[in-house]
Motif scaffolding. Structure first.
Motif, PDB file in Angstrom:
ATOM      1  N   GLY A  12      46.342  81.664 -59.455  1.00  0.00           N
ATOM      2  CA  GLY A  12      46.407  79.819 -59.013  1.00  0.00           C
ATOM      3  C   GLY A  12      45.997  79.492 -58.030  1.00  0.00           C
ATOM      4  O   GLY A  12      44.342  79.856 -58.090  1.00  0.00           O
ATOM      5  N   TYR A  15      46.748  73.391 -55.325  1.00  0.00           N
ATOM      6  CA  TYR A  15      46.762  72.011 -56.417  1.00  0.00           C
ATOM      7  C   TYR A  15      47.510  71.185 -55.573  1.00  0.00           C
ATOM      8  O   TYR A  15      48.779  70.474 -55.277  1.00  0.00           O
ATOM      9  N   ASP A  28      46.977  68.612 -66.476  1.00  0.00           N
ATOM     10  CA  ASP A  28      46.739  69.899 -65.481  1.00  0.00           C
ATOM     11  C   ASP A  28      47.159  70.808 -66.168  1.00  0.00           C
ATOM     12  O   ASP A  28      46.919  71.895 -66.196  1.00  0.00           O
ATOM     13  N   MET A  32      46.039  74.301 -66.801  1.00  0.00           N
ATOM     14  CA  MET A  32      46.265  75.912 -66.435  1.00  0.00           C
ATOM     15  C   MET A  32      47.232  77.087 -66.708  1.00  0.00           C
ATOM     16  O   MET A  32      46.242  77.737 -67.312  1.00  0.00           O
ATOM     17  N   VAL A  37      47.370  80.108 -65.592  1.00  0.00           N
ATOM     18  CA  VAL A  37      46.757  79.716 -64.108  1.00  0.00           C
ATOM     19  C   VAL A  37      48.811  80.220 -64.451  1.00  0.00           C
ATOM     20  O   VAL A  37      49.305  79.757 -65.080  1.00  0.00           O
ATOM     21  N   ALA A  40      50.836  77.640 -58.081  1.00  0.00           N
ATOM     22  CA  ALA A  40      50.204  76.914 -57.457  1.00  0.00           C
ATOM     23  C   ALA A  40      50.674  76.573 -56.396  1.00  0.00           C
ATOM     24  O   ALA A  40      51.999  76.331 -56.117  1.00  0.00           O
ATOM     25  N   TRP A 348      42.989  73.701 -57.528  1.00  0.00           N
ATOM     26  CA  TRP A 348      42.315  73.716 -59.032  1.00  0.00           C
ATOM     27  C   TRP A 348      41.787  72.223 -59.576  1.00  0.00           C
ATOM     28  O   TRP A 348      40.783  72.840 -60.267  1.00  0.00           O
TER      29      TRP A 348
END
Length: 664
Positions: A12, A15, A28, A32, A37, A40, A348
């Motif tokens: 991750g 973010y 987003d 991810m 991912v 976050a 991110w």
């Protein structure tokens, strides 16, 4: 950790959706998921949006972010948002701004603009923390609390009047009375004796060198002051969000030594750190491995979290170099090999504005058609494939003592040589063992050493009685103990320990320093014996006691003929003394002999430029092979290679490649 990803290595990033229009957020989360991912970190620098004016909170946007992440199956490491106060706070409370060594106020306009000792800041920070804990404790996305961010990165040490008062309170608690303080600081020198605690100030800029113990205590005080700020928020979370684990991101980069993290580990539920490769180092990837081993040492050997690193270039070095093909995977899996169960990045989505708009991210300005994005997606696949490694521990028979306070004391002025800096020899020794395929636990000075076959004590200038006793006990119990020059010189007050230089080291090793003879910056000394080659930085006149073997001597220079490497049997082990800084070949020869005497073997037999580390649990063992070389690495090992899914009888790792082998 609550709701933390458990199917693979958690992947991750920080973010920061507040930097983007809300219509971007859905994309987003989709991206991810595409990248693999699974967590976050949210809210690190969002105080000004969460509390736009005193006591007025706007959480609705953060509610929507957490709901979106939860719907996307992404766990949240939720920051308390207290790393940087908003402009209204600094405007209303100018006395909370930090002050530098020269007395200049550090004004708002960047980040971390707060005094480490400010109770006004504490009250505001804990107020926001309580609001967040009450609101989000039961949110299904919440897996981990993240207190503040990178303590001391920009605002320490602070020399303001608030810190001066807090320092006096700290000293009163530490010493109890002025006579004890004066004795500890050696104030009979230069007419510095205090007759009232009110006379004591921080070690602000002065006419000459400040009192070294005052400087050392101020570093201790600063570390403790920031720890108290962390603990204030931690206490609020314990009350209002019980059962949710808490961390804060350390910084175990080599150049960051503002805090004594060995004092901090009891105030986090899981150790996490940030690490960025420093391109101006001679061997940046050796420093990366050292930092990972140090983080594992702080975690007591348990798995830890890499909270931040970079997908490619950073923005704060003189030249910010992009990572070459394969480096992202190699760097990330080096951390995993050395104990990380989580891989996090800053950040991110790459920022379009602000001071870090040129800092790389998982989703770069160039978008999903870029090299960085392809590397990120490949890393996501690798992280998912390594789930069975979770919870395993790194196998190491060697301990290297690392002490932040000793570093603070050694790097102060007025020593025999400004060329001798704390950490230099520690990195030399670690790098030599890394080249040999031998893994090292980098541990604090109070660590139990009884399980180690080799104990390294590099330039431990300041050493407590307890540490020196533990080192000697390790040798008597069977360990090969190697102590280097300028170790055991002073006690906790930065006073010389007794008659002669480093008397306890001399008693253990049988090599007694008669006089220091530091070398000029460019000077080299030729050596014979085990350390054939040359050495820099340091030499000594050494008296060797009966029963101590001399393995190398200087063959030229002022100390020609003097011992530079000795070995003395101690109990069922041995004590070695190294009185200079050998070149790489000399260190390789020395540590090969030390490890052979200790019965320590490499994780695997490999060639130059290949890094090998083993993790192990009751389920089995995994050999990590990171090939930094430009030729394939042939490893005599068999098993199931997790990244490719192939069973192998002999492991071949391509140039620049990585393999993780579940050993047969």
């Amino acid at each position: 950790m609550r709701n933390w990803p458990a199917d693979g290595i958690a992947l991750g990033a920080d973010y920061n959706p507040e930097q983007w229009p809300e219509e971007v957020w859905v994309d987003d989360v989709a991206r991810m998921q595409e990248a693999g991912v699974t967590f976050a970190t949210v809210g690190v620098f969002s105080w000004s949006l969460l509390e736009p004016s005193p006591g007025v909170y706007t959480f609705d946007w953060l509610d929507r972010v957490l709901d979106l992440l939860n719907a996307g199956g992404i766990a949240v490491d939720l920051a308390t948002a207290t790393a940087s106060p908003p402009p209204w706070f600094s405007h209303a409370h100018p006395g909370t701004l930090p002050v530098d060594h020269s007395g200049r106020t550090l004004w708002p306009g960047s980040r971390q603009s707060w005094c480490p000792s400010s109770t006004v800041f504490t009250e505001a920070a804990t107020g926001l923390t309580e609001q967040m804990a009450r609101r989000y404790h039961d949110h299904p996305a919440l897996a981990l609390w993240h207190v503040s961010n990178e303590y001391a990165c920009h605002n320490a040490p602070c020399y303001c009047d608030t810190c001066a008062g807090a320092f006096r309170t700290w000293l009163d608690k530490r010493y109890g009375d002025l006579d004890t303080l004066n004795a500890a600081w050696g104030t009979a020198f230069w007419s510095q004796r205090y007759t009232d605690l009110a006379q004591v100030l921080p070690p602000r800029i002065s006419t000459a060198h400040s009192n070294p113990t005052q400087e050392l205590d101020y570093r201790r005080f600063t570390s403790d002051a920031l720890l108290a700020q962390h603990q204030a928020e931690l206490s609020v979370l314990r009350v209002h969000s019980p059962g949710v684990p808490v961390t804060t991101n350390f910084m175990t980069l080599d150049h960051f030594r503002h805090l004594d993290y060995t004092e901090w580990t009891g105030s986090v539920d899981v150790v996490s750190t940030d690490h960025y490769v420093c391109g101006d180092l001679t061997d940046p990837e050796a420093e990366l491995s050292f930092a990972a081993d140090l983080t594992r040492g702080l975690a007591g050997g348990a798995p830890w979290l890499l909270m931040e690193h970079s997908t490619s270039a950073v923005n704060w070095q003189p030249v910010n170099r992009a990572k070459t093909p394969g480096q992202l995977l190699r760097h990330s899996l080096t951390h995993v090999a050395r104990g990380a169960d989580t891989l996090g990045f800053f950040q991110w989505r790459q920022s379009r504005a602000g001071a870090e708009k040129f800092h790389s991210a998982m989703l770069p300005h160039a978008g999903t058609g870029s090299k960085v994005w392809r590397d990120v997606v490949a890393l996501g696949r690798a992280a998912a494939a390594l789930g069975e490694v979770l919870g395993s521990r790194v196998e190491a028979d060697v301990a290297l003592l690392w002490d932040y306070q000793s570093g603070w004391a050694l790097n102060a002025p007025s020593h025999p040589s400004s060329q001798v800096e704390y950490g230099e020899v520690a990195h030399d020794l670690h790098a030599a063992l890394r080249r040999a395929g031998v893994t090292v636990d980098v541990v604090g000075p109070r660590t139990d050493l009884s399980g180690y076959r080799v104990v390294l004590v590099p330039t431990l200038y300041l050493a407590s009685d307890e540490t020196l006793v533990a080192v000697a006990a390790a040798a008597r119990a069977g360990a090969q103990v190697l102590l280097t020059y300028f170790s055991g010189v002073v006690d906790a007050h930065d006073h010389l320990r007794g008659d002669g230089w480093s008397p306890e080291v001399a008693a253990l090793t049988g090599a007694r320093t008669a006089e220091h003879a530091p070398l000029p910056a460019q000077a080299r000394v030729a050596l014979d014996g085990l350390l054939t080659g040359s050495a820099t930085r340091w030499s000594e006149w050494v008296d060797v006691e009966h029963g101590t073997e001399v393995l190398s001597r200087a063959t030229d220079g002022d100390t020609s003929g003097q011992a530079v490497l000795t070995r003395r049997p101690v109990g069922s082990g041995a004590a070695w003394y190294l009185a200079t800084r050998p070149d790489a070949a000399g260190l390789d020869a020395l540590l090969a002999r030390v490890c052979a005497d200790a019965g320590v073997s490499p994780a695997a037999e490999v060639g130059p430029g290949v890094e090998v580390v083993r993790r192990r649990s009751e389920l089995g063992s995994w050999l990590f092979v990171i090939n930094h070389a430009d030729v394939a690495a042939e490893v005599p090992a068999s098993g199931h290679e997790l990244l490719s899914g192939a069973d192998v009888d002999h492991l071949s790792v391509p140039a620049g490649g990585v393999a993780v082998l579940r050993e047969a």
